[in-house]
Design an enzyme around this catalytic site. Sequence first.
Site, PDB file in Angstrom:
ATOM      1  N   CYS A 141     -80.938  65.739  14.329  1.00 54.67           N
ATOM      2  CA  CYS A 141     -80.819  66.690  15.448  1.00 54.67           C
ATOM      3  C   CYS A 141     -79.532  66.445  16.220  1.00 54.67           C
ATOM      4  O   CYS A 141     -79.453  65.536  17.049  1.00 54.67           O
ATOM      5  CB  CYS A 141     -82.037  66.573  16.371  1.00 54.67           C
ATOM      6  SG  CYS A 141     -81.969  67.719  17.765  1.00 54.67           S
ATOM      7  N   CYS A 144     -79.796  66.885  19.967  1.00 52.54           N
ATOM      8  CA  CYS A 144     -80.430  65.746  20.657  1.00 52.54           C
ATOM      9  C   CYS A 144     -79.481  64.552  20.716  1.00 52.54           C
ATOM     10  O   CYS A 144     -79.381  63.887  21.737  1.00 52.54           O
ATOM     11  CB  CYS A 144     -81.695  65.290  19.927  1.00 52.54           C
ATOM     12  SG  CYS A 144     -82.719  66.610  19.298  1.00 52.54           S
ATOM     13  N   ASP A 145     -78.832  64.255  19.617  1.00 56.69           N
ATOM     14  CA  ASP A 145     -78.138  62.968  19.502  1.00 56.69           C
ATOM     15  C   ASP A 145     -76.610  63.058  19.427  1.00 56.69           C
ATOM     16  O   ASP A 145     -75.946  62.029  19.447  1.00 56.69           O
ATOM     17  CB  ASP A 145     -78.657  62.232  18.241  1.00 56.69           C
ATOM     18  CG  ASP A 145     -80.149  61.930  18.351  1.00 56.69           C
ATOM     19  OD1 ASP A 145     -80.624  61.744  19.486  1.00 56.69           O
ATOM     20  OD2 ASP A 145     -80.833  61.909  17.321  1.00 56.69           O
TER      21      ASP A 145
END
Length: 316
Positions: A141, A144-145
């Site tokens: 992701c 997200c990261d």
Amino acid sequence: MSDSPERIKCLIIGSGPAGYTAAIYAARADLKPVLITGMEMGGQLTTTTEVENYPGYPEGIQGPEMMEEFKKQAERFGTDIRIAYVSKTELSTEKGGWHKITVNDNEIIEAQAVIIATGASAKYLGLDSEKRLMGHGVSACAVCDGFFFKGQETIIVGGGDSACEEASYLSKLCPKVTMLVRGDEMRASKIMQERVEKKENIEILYNTETVEVLGEGTVTGARVRNRKTGEEMDIPAQGFFVAIGHKPNTDIFKGQIDMDKVGYIKAVPGTSKTNLPGVFATGDAQDKHYRQAVTAAGSGCMGALDAEKYLAEHAE
Ligand code: NDP
């Protein structure tokens, strides 16, 4: 012990942000929910490390810890959380009907409202090195990261819309993004392809597969192979993103509820309602676009509110 099945108002299947949020709302509405955690308690967030984009945690929080907090909050209002899995469902098509859910292959629960929060699983390449470095530079992701790799080089695997979208996202943070496409063309829509082709800091390597993710404690790059020539080379990078699709965890509902061809449950837009009365779909099991903890949590809330209204109108 009685042979008759346990009967409850509200059953929640899944223990990610959607499931626990549904539980918080359902428990506070006195629906006395039972939540079946599934095999991967806490869901996808338990496979990530730092979560920095969930509001309310200004310093960030570890994914597993955050899910523990969700769980505690659901328990605080009396949710009956059971560490178990659902092995079979027989969903009623009648308004006010009882949905029959088999838990751990042998226990039957009958519920008048079922909130599906079974999530989705990111697909991975299946390499040992990828598994070993998961959360240490390997991620599925970018939204997200990606931020953790600001100013660093990254690799992204995949040639679909997600890979293109995530490559574009990474290109705003990283000086160089290498996109590995296994075929000689992308599957992504033309517009998405053009978007990545135009970015100067995205290099697209076609016919290229990953042999190994490199690094001991953290990712240092990837060894890749050209599938036409067999030639191998090492690409340095600190982040290795996999964007080769997701699989919604909805197999147990197949043939009983409306879903798309991939298996995402169809919810009436703007609600969690499915084609079955008393069955509500929330989180990634019905969302192939956003897939964020915060959107899943919001959707779990919708599931509980829709269930509450349904039970007020149709419950025995
Ligand atoms: P897709 O299934 O569309 O694409 C998966 C990609 O990963 C393909 O390029 C595929 O290659 C590749 N792939 C699969 N397995 C491997 C493997 N083992 N090794 C290397 N590459 C592999 O998934 P997406 O997540 O991209 O998209 C899912 C759905 O969501 C689609 O319908 C998409 O259109 C939609 N979506 C739409 C967006 C938007 O409109 N903004 C954004 C994101 C998703 P190959 O083609 O060779 O099989």
